[in-house]
Design an enzyme around this catalytic site. Structure first.
Site, PDB file in Angstrom:
ATOM      1  N   MET A 152       0.378   8.278   5.331  1.00 47.95           N
ATOM      2  CA  MET A 152      -0.612   9.210   4.791  1.00 47.95           C
ATOM      3  C   MET A 152      -1.989   8.550   4.754  1.00 47.95           C
ATOM      4  O   MET A 152      -2.900   9.031   4.075  1.00 47.95           O
ATOM      5  CB  MET A 152      -0.204   9.684   3.387  1.00 47.95           C
ATOM      6  CG  MET A 152       1.114  10.464   3.409  1.00 47.95           C
ATOM      7  SD  MET A 152       1.304  11.604   2.044  1.00 47.95           S
ATOM      8  CE  MET A 152       1.260  10.495   0.650  1.00 47.95           C
ATOM      9  N   HIS A 210       1.519  -0.910   5.241  1.00 45.41           N
ATOM     10  CA  HIS A 210       1.528  -0.059   6.437  1.00 45.41           C
ATOM     11  C   HIS A 210       1.389  -0.921   7.708  1.00 45.41           C
ATOM     12  O   HIS A 210       2.089  -0.685   8.695  1.00 45.41           O
ATOM     13  CB  HIS A 210       0.341   0.904   6.415  1.00 45.41           C
ATOM     14  CG  HIS A 210       0.321   1.876   5.273  1.00 45.41           C
ATOM     15  ND1 HIS A 210      -0.635   1.831   4.290  1.00 45.41           N
ATOM     16  CD2 HIS A 210       1.129   2.922   4.968  1.00 45.41           C
ATOM     17  CE1 HIS A 210      -0.437   2.818   3.424  1.00 45.41           C
ATOM     18  NE2 HIS A 210       0.638   3.493   3.806  1.00 45.41           N
ATOM     19  N   GLY A 261       9.006   2.208   5.350  1.00 51.54           N
ATOM     20  CA  GLY A 261       9.084   1.132   4.373  1.00 51.54           C
ATOM     21  C   GLY A 261      10.255   1.316   3.421  1.00 51.54           C
ATOM     22  O   GLY A 261      10.544   2.429   2.991  1.00 51.54           O
ATOM     23  N   LYS A 304       9.961   0.363   0.592  1.00 53.59           N
ATOM     24  CA  LYS A 304       9.227   0.690  -0.646  1.00 53.59           C
ATOM     25  C   LYS A 304       9.627   2.087  -1.134  1.00 53.59           C
ATOM     26  O   LYS A 304       9.783   2.316  -2.326  1.00 53.59           O
ATOM     27  CB  LYS A 304       7.728   0.617  -0.344  1.00 53.59           C
ATOM     28  CG  LYS A 304       6.824   1.397  -1.237  1.00 53.59           C
ATOM     29  CD  LYS A 304       6.526   0.621  -2.489  1.00 53.59           C
ATOM     30  CE  LYS A 304       5.501   1.227  -3.412  1.00 53.59           C
ATOM     31  NZ  LYS A 304       5.242   2.625  -3.346  1.00 53.59           N
ATOM     32  N   GLN A 363      13.317   7.922   0.171  1.00 55.97           N
ATOM     33  CA  GLN A 363      12.762   8.627   1.335  1.00 55.97           C
ATOM     34  C   GLN A 363      13.436   8.157   2.628  1.00 55.97           C
ATOM     35  O   GLN A 363      13.801   8.963   3.490  1.00 55.97           O
ATOM     36  CB  GLN A 363      11.254   8.361   1.403  1.00 55.97           C
ATOM     37  CG  GLN A 363      10.598   8.768   2.715  1.00 55.97           C
ATOM     38  CD  GLN A 363       9.094   8.582   2.668  1.00 55.97           C
ATOM     39  OE1 GLN A 363       8.403   9.399   2.094  1.00 55.97           O
ATOM     40  NE2 GLN A 363       8.591   7.519   3.269  1.00 55.97           N
ATOM     41  N   SER A 422      -0.985   2.803  -1.713  1.00 58.36           N
ATOM     42  CA  SER A 422      -2.309   3.429  -1.689  1.00 58.36           C
ATOM     43  C   SER A 422      -2.698   3.886  -3.085  1.00 58.36           C
ATOM     44  O   SER A 422      -3.873   4.053  -3.389  1.00 58.36           O
ATOM     45  CB  SER A 422      -2.310   4.630  -0.732  1.00 58.36           C
ATOM     46  OG  SER A 422      -1.822   4.247   0.531  1.00 58.36           O
TER      47      SER A 422
HETATM   48  P1  AMP Z   1       2.621   6.343   2.731  1.00 55.84           P
HETATM   49  O1  AMP Z   1       1.310   6.271   3.444  1.00 55.84           O
HETATM   50  O2  AMP Z   1       2.558   5.904   1.312  1.00 55.84           O
HETATM   51  O3  AMP Z   1       3.307   7.665   2.934  1.00 55.84           O
HETATM   52  O4  AMP Z   1       3.545   5.263   3.433  1.00 55.84           O
HETATM   53  C1  AMP Z   1       3.771   5.298   4.810  1.00 55.84           C
HETATM   54  C2  AMP Z   1       4.874   4.345   5.149  1.00 55.84           C
HETATM   55  O5  AMP Z   1       4.521   3.035   4.739  1.00 55.84           O
HETATM   56  C3  AMP Z   1       6.185   4.701   4.436  1.00 55.84           C
HETATM   57  O6  AMP Z   1       7.280   4.461   5.325  1.00 55.84           O
HETATM   58  C4  AMP Z   1       6.184   3.727   3.290  1.00 55.84           C
HETATM   59  O7  AMP Z   1       7.476   3.420   2.811  1.00 55.84           O
HETATM   60  C5  AMP Z   1       5.544   2.512   3.934  1.00 55.84           C
HETATM   61  N1  AMP Z   1       4.992   1.630   2.913  1.00 55.84           N
HETATM   62  C6  AMP Z   1       4.122   1.966   1.917  1.00 55.84           C
HETATM   63  N2  AMP Z   1       3.891   0.914   1.129  1.00 55.84           N
HETATM   64  C7  AMP Z   1       4.628  -0.116   1.617  1.00 55.84           C
HETATM   65  C8  AMP Z   1       4.824  -1.481   1.235  1.00 55.84           C
HETATM   66  N3  AMP Z   1       4.215  -2.007   0.177  1.00 55.84           N
HETATM   67  N4  AMP Z   1       5.656  -2.238   1.974  1.00 55.84           N
HETATM   68  C9  AMP Z   1       6.300  -1.712   3.054  1.00 55.84           C
HETATM   69  N5  AMP Z   1       6.151  -0.439   3.472  1.00 55.84           N
HETATM   70  C10 AMP Z   1       5.319   0.342   2.766  1.00 55.84           C
END
Ligand code: AMP
Length: 305
Positions: free
Chosen positions: A51, A58, A168, A170, A174, A211
């Site tokens: 996102m 990321h 992730g 994280k 999901q 984020s």
């Molecule tokens: P988001 O932009 O938050 O939707 O995250 C996009 C992708 O990045 C998702 O697969 C998250 O799980 C991964 N992600 C976000 N934060 C982390 C982190 N700290 N470590 C590893 N992957 C992450």
């Protein structure tokens, strides 16, 4: 090729495939042409859905995708359907130019950045709802969230047709939802076995990168480091044979006394089914936590055992 694109669809930078250059697609039409070129010789394509508001978590996914695949497509789409009423859809940070520059430095081939009208054309009426692993935890606290995630990720898979996709750990629930969807719908691009989970990347004090961390005040940011620290302490106790419910209660109490306003859940779960566990019993387990501080909801998870 860049010359034939309308100004809106022009790449931010020159299209030098495989080099440190990123080409941005804002429409499905342009994306499909770019993907056809990338995959024409049978190359592997890795998709990293995000996102935006990119951070090192990321970028670690992007780096992993570069190791595994010939080309990397990163998507940036703040998906409205995975936000509930009263959540932070409007406030969610948007910084496409800065993100594009970061992706260029990492060697992403294509940045897929559709707007909501491109992703959800008039009359859009389809919903993908995964049961089982989507229930409980964030599925309870954020009704409809995982339907929004599954539907948009399924669309991203169809749009990009990646050989591999990177998510992730994280967002552990999901990842489980997406794997279940890929398995149940017999997806082949990517296949469920080509959905790769990447370990959580953390700040120096242990807080998982997110984020949303930028919403935290200075004091709340300092207090937030209690979350991973208290989780590690609870895991050490549980692994040493300590009582699970007792240690989870102690974890919740520690978070509240550190300044968290509430704990949505703090649960030991089977790492595959996500079923709650009251004892370790040799199972492969995961500690899953969501807690709120200063109006921001933080999630984290760690392996146990
Ligand atoms: P988001 O932009 O938050 O939707 O995250 C996009 C992708 O990045 C998702 O697969 C998250 O799980 C991964 N992600 C976000 N934060 C982390 C982190 N700290 N470590 C590893 N992957 C992450």
């Amino acid at each position: 090729m860049a010359k034939r694109l309308s100004p809106l669809h022009q790449p931010l930078h020159h299209d030098i495939q495989g080099e440190k250059s990123v080409q941005t697609a804002y429409t499905l039409d342009v994306l499909r042409k770019q993907i056809a070129k990338l995959g024409a010789d049978g190359s592997t394509i890795g998709l990293v859905p995000t996102m935006g508001a990119l951070h090192d978590g990321h970028l670690t996914l992007v780096r992993r995708a570069r190791e595994v695949c010939d080309h990397v497509v990163t998507s940036i789409f703040v998906n409205p359907t995975q936000f509930g009423p009263g959540e932070d859809l409007d406030a969610y940070p948007r910084q496409l130019e800065q993100d594009a520059a970061m992706l260029e430095a990492e060697g992403t081939a294509v940045l897929w950045a559709p707007d909501a009208a491109e992703m959800y054309p008039n009359g859009f009426a389809t919903n993908i709802s995964v049961t089982g692993v989507s229930e409980g935890y964030c599925g309870t606290d954020r009704p409809g969230h995982f339907d929004g995630v599954a539907t948009v990720v399924c669309k991203l898979f169809q749009q990009v047709l990646p050989t591999h996709a990177f998510f992730g750990e994280k967002d552990y629930q999901q990842l489980a939802v997406i794997r279940a969807m890929a398995r149940d719908l017999d997806l082949t691009r990517p296949h469920v076995h080509s959905i790769i989970g990447v370990p959580t990347v953390r700040e120096a004090d242990g807080l998982a990168m997110s984020s949303r961390n930028r919403y935290l005040s200075k004091d709340d940011r300092a207090a937030a480091a209690t979350l991973p620290r208290a989780m590690k302490a609870a895991i050490a106790q549980i692994e040493a044979g300590g009582d699970v419910p007792q240690n989870l209660s102690a974890l919740e109490a520690e978070l509240i006394s550190a300044g968290f306003s509430s704990v949505d859940y703090a649960t030991l779960a089977d790492s595959a089914s996500l079923a709650p566990l009251t004892a370790l019993e040799g199972a492969s387990a995961r500690l899953l936590v969501a807690a709120r501080i200063g109006g921001t909801r933080l999630i984290d998870n760690m392996p146990v055992g």
